[in-house]
Design an enzyme around this catalytic site. Structure first.
Site, mmCIF file in Angstrom:
data_model
loop_
_atom_site.group_PDB
_atom_site.id
_atom_site.type_symbol
_atom_site.label_atom_id
_atom_site.label_comp_id
_atom_site.label_asym_id
_atom_site.label_seq_id
_atom_site.Cartn_x
_atom_site.Cartn_y
_atom_site.Cartn_z
ATOM 1 C CG HIS A 1 55.414 88.934 35.558
ATOM 2 N ND1 HIS A 1 55.787 89.324 36.833
ATOM 3 C CD2 HIS A 1 54.739 87.769 35.720
ATOM 4 C CE1 HIS A 1 55.372 88.428 37.707
ATOM 5 N NE2 HIS A 1 54.725 87.479 37.062
ATOM 6 C CG ASP B 1 55.473 90.666 41.177
ATOM 7 O OD1 ASP B 1 56.137 90.400 40.168
ATOM 8 O OD2 ASP B 1 55.979 91.058 42.243
#
Length: 445
Positions: free
Chosen positions: A416, A420
Site C-alpha cells: 500500500h 492503492d
C-alpha cells in the site's frame, strides 16, 4: 608456485559470501576442478571447485566467516614446494620451545612420528588457533583426529567440552547457558555444559525433538520477517472462470506433452494474462525504496516464480523478459527454472532481479492464500485451485442458465506504500478478463 584462492563473484548482485565448510584439509592434495569448499550467499549455497591442482597449504578464512568478493581464502602450492615448506616447519619446531609437540609426545610417547605427521600436526588453521586461544587450550594436550594427527576445530571443541576446570570441583547438573561456538547456525540446539564424566539426563517420554534450523529455512525466515517489516501488506482477490482455458488445455494436453515432454498446466496461461496486465499497470511491476527515496519502473517484466523444494523450502527463481514470451515460451521457462531449483543448480543470479512474483499453491489444493511480498517487488500474485462448480451464465439470447465451469481464485498481496486499492482491483480484473476472453487456441497454434 603458489596459487591464492579468492572469494569468487557468484552473481551480479552478490558482494560477499560465508564459508560453510572446507571439503579439503590443510596438507591434502587437491585436483583442478575438484570441490574445495562450500560457500553460502544470501541467495544460494554453492560448491566451489579448485582452479588449479596442488596441495592445500594454508586456509586463510575459516568456516562461519563472511568475507567480500575477491578476498583471499586459501593457498595452494605444488607438491615440491609443499615438501620444502614441511621440512622448514619441522626444523622450526625443533628450534622453538613454544611449538607444541606431536600427539604421541603429548600423550607420553616417544614422538618418533614421520616428518609429514609432525608437520601436519603443527599446522593449525586460523579457526583452530582462535578457538584455542579464546578458551585457553594448550594444543599440546589435544589429540588430533585429522590427517597425520592434525588438530581440527572439532578436536578443540571436544577437548573444551570434556575437560573439568582445574579450579572448580565437579558440580551437580544444573541449567546453564549453552557454550559459545564459532558455528553461526546452531540455532535451537541446547548442549549440556556439565563435565563429560557425569551422565547426561535421560529425556522423558514426552520430551520434544530439537533440531538445528537449516540454512535455507533460516534465510527464508529472515527474508519473510524483513518483507513483513518493510512492505505495507494488503490483500485483494477475484474469482475467475477458467472454462475457456480448461477447454483449450483439454484439447491440446496430449500433443503438448508429446512435443514438450511435460504437462500443460494453468500457470503459463496465468503468466501470459498477468504480463499483459503488468504492461497496462506498470506501477504493479515497480520497485519501491522508501529509504533511498526512489521508485524504479523497469522496462521489462522479470517474473519471480516460487518453486517448492519438496517441502524442504521455497525459492523464488527469476524468469527474465517474461513479457517477450509466448505461452509455450513461458511454459518452457517456468519448467526450466523449476527443474534447476529442484536439482540444486540455481546460480545466485537465478534468484535475483525479479520485478513481480507469482506463487502457485493451487496444485496442492489451496482455496485462498495470502502470500508475503518478495520485496523490493511491489506485489505478488497467488494462483489457487481450479475446480468444477455450478455457475450462472448468460446465454446468447440474454437469458440466464446454470452451467458447470472450471472456477478458481486469484489473490494479490500488494504494498500500500506503492499504490492503492483501485489499482489493485483493476489490475486483477485485467488478468481475469484476459483469462476469460482471450483466444487461447491461437496462443497454442
Amino acid at each position: 608456485m603458489a596459487v591464492t584462492i579468492t572469494m569468487p563473484q557468484l552473481g551480479e548482485t552478490v558482494t560477499e559470501g560465508t564459508i560453510l565448510t572446507w571439503v579439503k584439509e590443510i596438507g591434502e592434495r587437491v585436483e583442478e576442478d575438484e570441490i574445495l569448499l562450500e560457500i553460502s550467499t544470501d541467495k544460494v549455497d554453492t560448491e566451489i571447485p579448485s582452479p588449479a591442482s596442488g596441495v592445500l597449504s594454508e586456509i586463510l578464512v575459516g568456516a562461519g566467516e563472511t568475507v567480500a568478493v575477491g578476498a583471499a581464502l586459501a593457498v595452494l602450492t605444488d607438491d615440491d614446494e609443499s615438501a620444502g615448506d614441511a621440512a622448514t616447519a619441522e626444523a622450526t619446531s625443533e628450534q622453538t620451545p613454544q611449538t607444541p609437540p606431536t600427539a604421541e609426545a603429548a600423550a607420553g610417547g616417544t614422538g618418533a612420528g614421520s616428518t609429514g605427521d609432525t608437520t601436519r600436526r603443527s599446522v593449525l588453521s586460523p579457526v583452530v588457533r582462535k578457538l584455542a586461544a579464546e578458551h585457553g587450550v594448550d594444543v599440546a594436550m589435544v589429540r588430533g583426529s585429522g590427517e597425520g594427527g592434525r588438530i581440527t576445530r572439532k578436536d578443540i571443541e571436544a577437548f573444551i567440552e570434556d575437560r573439568t576446570p582445574p579450579d572448580r570441583p565437579p558440580v551437580e547438573p544444573a541449567p546453564a547457558p549453552p557454550p559459545k561456538t564459532e558455528e553461526p547456525e546452531r540455532v535451537g540446539v541446547v548442549e549440556p555444559s556439565t563435565p563429560a564424566s557425569q551422565p547426561e539426563p535421560v529425556p522423558s517420554a514426552g520430551a520434544a525433538e530439537v533440531r538445528e534450523i537449516s540454512r535455507l529455512r533460516g534465510r527464508i525466515a529472515s527474508n519473510m520477517v524483513h518483507a513483513k517489516q518493510t512492505a505495507a501488506h494488503v490483500w485483494t482477490s477475484v474469482e475467475v472462470d477458467y472454462e475457456r482455458v480448461a477447454r483449450v488445455r483439454e484439447a491440446h494436453k496430449d500433443s503438448f506433452k508429446e512435443a514438450e515432454g511435460f504437462s500443460l498446466t494453468y500457470l503459463p496461461f496465468i503468466v501470459r494474462a498477468t504480463v499483459d496486465a503488468l504492461g497496462a499497470f506498470p506501477v504493479v511491476n515497480s520497485l519501491f525504496d522508501l529509504e533511498a527515496q526512489t521508485h524504479t519502473f523497469p522496462r521489462s517484466v522479470h517474473l519471480g516464480i516460487a518453486v517448492d523444494l519438496d517441502q524442504h523450502g521455497l525459492v523464488v527463481a527469476t524468469v527474465r523478459d517474461a513479457d517477450a514470451m509466448t505461452l509455450k515460451g513461458a511454459a518452457r521457462a517456468i519448467r526450466a527454472v523449476a527443474t534447476k531449483a529442484r536439482s540444486n543448480q540455481l546460480a545466485p543470479d537465478d534468484l535475483a532481479g525479479s520485478t513481480f512474483s507469482i506463487t502457485n499453491p493451487g496444485p496442492f489444493g489451496s482455496f485462498m492464500s495470502v502470500p508475503i511480498i518478495n520485496v523490493p517487488n511491489s506485489a505478488i500474485l497467488s494462483t489457487e485451485t481450479v475446480v468444477k462448480r455450478p455457475v450462472v451464465v448468460e446465454l446468447p439470447d440474454g437469458s440466464d442458465s446454470i452451467a458447470v465451469h472450471h472456477i478458481g481464485y486469484l489473490g494479490l498481496s500488494w504494498d500500500h506504500r506503492v499504490f492503492d486499492g483501485s489499482t489493485a482491483v483493476l489490475f486483477l480484473d485485467r488478468i481475469r478478463t484476459n483469462l476469460e476472453t482471450w483466444d487461447w487456441e491461437q496462443e497454442l497454434s
